[in-house]
Design a protein around this motif. Structure first.
Motif, PDB file in Angstrom:
ATOM      1  N   ASN A 105      -2.764   3.008   0.426  1.00 30.98           N
ATOM      2  CA  ASN A 105      -2.799   2.403  -0.906  1.00 30.98           C
ATOM      3  C   ASN A 105      -1.718   2.995  -1.804  1.00 30.98           C
ATOM      4  O   ASN A 105      -1.095   2.273  -2.591  1.00 30.98           O
ATOM      5  CB  ASN A 105      -4.174   2.595  -1.543  1.00 30.98           C
ATOM      6  CG  ASN A 105      -5.202   1.689  -0.926  1.00 30.98           C
ATOM      7  OD1 ASN A 105      -4.867   0.710  -0.276  1.00 30.98           O
ATOM      8  ND2 ASN A 105      -6.470   2.019  -1.113  1.00 30.98           N
ATOM      9  N   ARG A 106      -1.480   4.293  -1.716  1.00 33.70           N
ATOM     10  CA  ARG A 106      -0.417   4.899  -2.523  1.00 33.70           C
ATOM     11  C   ARG A 106       0.952   4.384  -2.115  1.00 33.70           C
ATOM     12  O   ARG A 106       1.817   4.158  -2.956  1.00 33.70           O
ATOM     13  CB  ARG A 106      -0.469   6.420  -2.407  1.00 33.70           C
ATOM     14  CG  ARG A 106      -1.642   6.992  -3.183  1.00 33.70           C
ATOM     15  CD  ARG A 106      -1.576   8.479  -3.238  1.00 33.70           C
ATOM     16  NE  ARG A 106      -0.287   8.950  -3.685  1.00 33.70           N
ATOM     17  CZ  ARG A 106      -0.070   9.566  -4.844  1.00 33.70           C
ATOM     18  NH1 ARG A 106      -1.063   9.757  -5.663  1.00 33.70           N
ATOM     19  NH2 ARG A 106       1.127  10.003  -5.158  1.00 33.70           N
ATOM     20  N   GLN A 111       5.617   0.921  -3.336  1.00 38.58           N
ATOM     21  CA  GLN A 111       6.513  -0.180  -2.991  1.00 38.58           C
ATOM     22  C   GLN A 111       6.527  -1.238  -4.093  1.00 38.58           C
ATOM     23  O   GLN A 111       7.577  -1.759  -4.449  1.00 38.58           O
ATOM     24  CB  GLN A 111       6.096  -0.811  -1.668  1.00 38.58           C
ATOM     25  CG  GLN A 111       6.399   0.046  -0.460  1.00 38.58           C
ATOM     26  CD  GLN A 111       5.796  -0.529   0.806  1.00 38.58           C
ATOM     27  OE1 GLN A 111       5.037  -1.496   0.783  1.00 38.58           O
ATOM     28  NE2 GLN A 111       6.120   0.092   1.945  1.00 38.58           N
ATOM     29  N   ARG A 112       5.328  -1.546  -4.634  1.00 41.31           N
ATOM     30  CA  ARG A 112       5.282  -2.512  -5.740  1.00 41.31           C
ATOM     31  C   ARG A 112       6.038  -1.972  -6.945  1.00 41.31           C
ATOM     32  O   ARG A 112       6.736  -2.710  -7.626  1.00 41.31           O
ATOM     33  CB  ARG A 112       3.837  -2.805  -6.119  1.00 41.31           C
ATOM     34  CG  ARG A 112       3.147  -3.783  -5.220  1.00 41.31           C
ATOM     35  CD  ARG A 112       1.873  -4.300  -5.830  1.00 41.31           C
ATOM     36  NE  ARG A 112       0.954  -3.240  -6.204  1.00 41.31           N
ATOM     37  CZ  ARG A 112      -0.087  -2.835  -5.481  1.00 41.31           C
ATOM     38  NH1 ARG A 112      -0.331  -3.420  -4.328  1.00 41.31           N
ATOM     39  NH2 ARG A 112      -0.864  -1.871  -5.899  1.00 41.31           N
ATOM     40  N   TRP A 113       5.876  -0.699  -7.214  1.00 41.78           N
ATOM     41  CA  TRP A 113       6.536  -0.083  -8.361  1.00 41.78           C
ATOM     42  C   TRP A 113       8.058  -0.097  -8.186  1.00 41.78           C
ATOM     43  O   TRP A 113       8.799  -0.329  -9.138  1.00 41.78           O
ATOM     44  CB  TRP A 113       6.031   1.339  -8.521  1.00 41.78           C
ATOM     45  CG  TRP A 113       6.631   2.069  -9.659  1.00 41.78           C
ATOM     46  CD1 TRP A 113       7.557   3.040  -9.584  1.00 41.78           C
ATOM     47  CD2 TRP A 113       6.347   1.888 -11.039  1.00 41.78           C
ATOM     48  NE1 TRP A 113       7.877   3.487 -10.819  1.00 41.78           N
ATOM     49  CE2 TRP A 113       7.144   2.794 -11.737  1.00 41.78           C
ATOM     50  CE3 TRP A 113       5.509   1.044 -11.754  1.00 41.78           C
ATOM     51  CZ2 TRP A 113       7.126   2.890 -13.120  1.00 41.78           C
ATOM     52  CZ3 TRP A 113       5.478   1.153 -13.123  1.00 41.78           C
ATOM     53  CH2 TRP A 113       6.285   2.053 -13.795  1.00 41.78           C
ATOM     54  N   ALA A 114       8.531   0.128  -6.943  1.00 42.02           N
ATOM     55  CA  ALA A 114       9.967   0.160  -6.692  1.00 42.02           C
ATOM     56  C   ALA A 114      10.600  -1.214  -6.863  1.00 42.02           C
ATOM     57  O   ALA A 114      11.781  -1.320  -7.207  1.00 42.02           O
ATOM     58  CB  ALA A 114      10.237   0.691  -5.292  1.00 42.02           C
ATOM     59  N   LYS A 115       9.843  -2.290  -6.662  1.00 51.30           N
ATOM     60  CA  LYS A 115      10.377  -3.644  -6.789  1.00 51.30           C
ATOM     61  C   LYS A 115      10.526  -4.086  -8.245  1.00 51.30           C
ATOM     62  O   LYS A 115      11.215  -5.046  -8.531  1.00 51.30           O
ATOM     63  CB  LYS A 115       9.466  -4.640  -6.073  1.00 51.30           C
ATOM     64  CG  LYS A 115       9.486  -4.515  -4.576  1.00 51.30           C
ATOM     65  CD  LYS A 115       8.543  -5.524  -3.970  1.00 51.30           C
ATOM     66  CE  LYS A 115       8.413  -5.329  -2.479  1.00 51.30           C
ATOM     67  NZ  LYS A 115       7.429  -6.255  -1.913  1.00 51.30           N
ATOM     68  N   CYS A 123       2.146  -2.275 -14.831  1.00 48.74           N
ATOM     69  CA  CYS A 123       1.168  -3.318 -15.127  1.00 48.74           C
ATOM     70  C   CYS A 123       0.690  -3.878 -13.792  1.00 48.74           C
ATOM     71  O   CYS A 123       1.464  -4.505 -13.074  1.00 48.74           O
ATOM     72  CB  CYS A 123       1.804  -4.417 -15.971  1.00 48.74           C
ATOM     73  SG  CYS A 123       0.693  -5.786 -16.304  1.00 48.74           S
ATOM     74  N   PRO A 124      -0.582  -3.673 -13.446  1.00 46.82           N
ATOM     75  CA  PRO A 124      -1.058  -4.117 -12.129  1.00 46.82           C
ATOM     76  C   PRO A 124      -0.962  -5.618 -11.911  1.00 46.82           C
ATOM     77  O   PRO A 124      -0.742  -6.080 -10.803  1.00 46.82           O
ATOM     78  CB  PRO A 124      -2.511  -3.668 -12.098  1.00 46.82           C
ATOM     79  CG  PRO A 124      -2.698  -2.763 -13.238  1.00 46.82           C
ATOM     80  CD  PRO A 124      -1.588  -2.979 -14.200  1.00 46.82           C
ATOM     81  N   SER A 125      -1.134  -6.394 -12.966  1.00 43.45           N
ATOM     82  CA  SER A 125      -1.088  -7.851 -12.775  1.00 43.45           C
ATOM     83  C   SER A 125       0.341  -8.352 -12.654  1.00 43.45           C
ATOM     84  O   SER A 125       0.586  -9.429 -12.116  1.00 43.45           O
ATOM     85  CB  SER A 125      -1.783  -8.557 -13.941  1.00 43.45           C
ATOM     86  OG  SER A 125      -1.066  -8.332 -15.143  1.00 43.45           O
ATOM     87  N   GLY A 126       1.315  -7.610 -13.174  1.00 40.97           N
ATOM     88  CA  GLY A 126       2.706  -8.024 -13.082  1.00 40.97           C
ATOM     89  C   GLY A 126       3.098  -9.064 -14.101  1.00 40.97           C
ATOM     90  O   GLY A 126       4.183  -9.635 -14.039  1.00 40.97           O
ATOM     91  N   CYS A 127       2.239  -9.332 -15.078  1.00 39.77           N
ATOM     92  CA  CYS A 127       2.526 -10.403 -16.034  1.00 39.77           C
ATOM     93  C   CYS A 127       3.702 -10.067 -16.950  1.00 39.77           C
ATOM     94  O   CYS A 127       4.368 -10.966 -17.456  1.00 39.77           O
ATOM     95  CB  CYS A 127       1.285 -10.721 -16.864  1.00 39.77           C
ATOM     96  SG  CYS A 127       0.727  -9.342 -17.861  1.00 39.77           S
ATOM     97  N   HIS A 128       4.024  -8.804 -17.176  1.00 41.91           N
ATOM     98  CA  HIS A 128       5.128  -8.429 -18.050  1.00 41.91           C
ATOM     99  C   HIS A 128       6.469  -8.460 -17.343  1.00 41.91           C
ATOM    100  O   HIS A 128       7.504  -8.321 -17.985  1.00 41.91           O
ATOM    101  CB  HIS A 128       4.914  -7.005 -18.592  1.00 41.91           C
ATOM    102  CG  HIS A 128       3.645  -6.854 -19.351  1.00 41.91           C
ATOM    103  ND1 HIS A 128       3.317  -7.639 -20.424  1.00 41.91           N
ATOM    104  CD2 HIS A 128       2.604  -6.026 -19.184  1.00 41.91           C
ATOM    105  CE1 HIS A 128       2.145  -7.275 -20.895  1.00 41.91           C
ATOM    106  NE2 HIS A 128       1.676  -6.306 -20.147  1.00 41.91           N
TER     107      HIS A 128
END
Length: 136
Positions: A105-106, A111-115, A123-128
Motif C-alpha cells: 500500500n505504501r 507511485q500515485r504521489w510521484a505521478k 488529495c486522495p480523490s485527485g480532484c485538485h
C-alpha cells in the motif's frame, strides 16, 4: 493486530475458567473422568476428521483441525505443544502478510504521489489535479 488480541484474550475467558472448574470436579470422580476423557478424545477426533474433509470441500477446514487439536490439548501434552507451535506459526504468517500488505500500500501511494504534477499537498480523490485542456 486484532488476531493477537483475540488469541491472548481466549486463555482467561469465562468458558476457559468454567472448563477448569468442570475438570477439577471430574478429577475427584474417576467414572466421570473416564467418560470426560473419552468424550474429549472422540470430539477432538471428529473435529479433526471434519477439518480434513473440509480441506478438500467448502468449509473452514483449518479451523476445525485447530479446534480438534485444542480439545486434545486438554488431555494430551503433545497436542498442547503442537497447538502452541501452530499458533506461533499462524501469528508469524499473519504478521508477515500484514507487513507485506502495508509495504504494498505504501508503494502504491508513493507511485500515485510521484505521478502528480502538484506536489504541494496530497488529495486522495485527485480532484485538485485534473488538468483542463485549452479550449474547454
Amino acid at each position: 493486530m486484532s488476531l493477537e488480541r483475540e488469541i491472548a484474550g481466549s486463555d482467561g475467558s469465562l468458558l476457559h475458567r468454567r472448563m477448569q472448574r468442570v475438570r477439577a470436579f471430574m478429577g475427584r470422580h474417576p467414572l466421570f473422568l473416564l467418560l470426560y476423557r473419552a468424550l474429549v478424545i472422540l470430539l477432538g477426533f471428529l473435529c479433526i476428521l471434519a477439518g480434513i474433509i473440509m480441506l478438500v470441500t467448502p468449509g473452514p477446514g483449518w479451523l476445525f483441525i485447530f479446534m480438534g487439536m485444542s480439545l486434545w490439548g486438554t488431555e494430551f501434552h503433545w497436542a498442547h505443544r503442537l497447538n502452541l507451535w501452530a499458533r506461533a506459526k499462524v501469528l508469524a504468517t499473519w504478521r508477515s502478510f500484514e507487513a507485506a500488505r502495508h509495504r504494498r500500500n505504501r508503494r502504491k501511494t508513493a507511485q500515485r504521489w510521484a505521478k502528480r504534477s502538484n506536489h504541494s499537498h496530497y488529495c486522495p480523490s485527485g480532484c485538485h489535479y485534473r488538468i483542463s485542456k485549452p479550449g474547454r
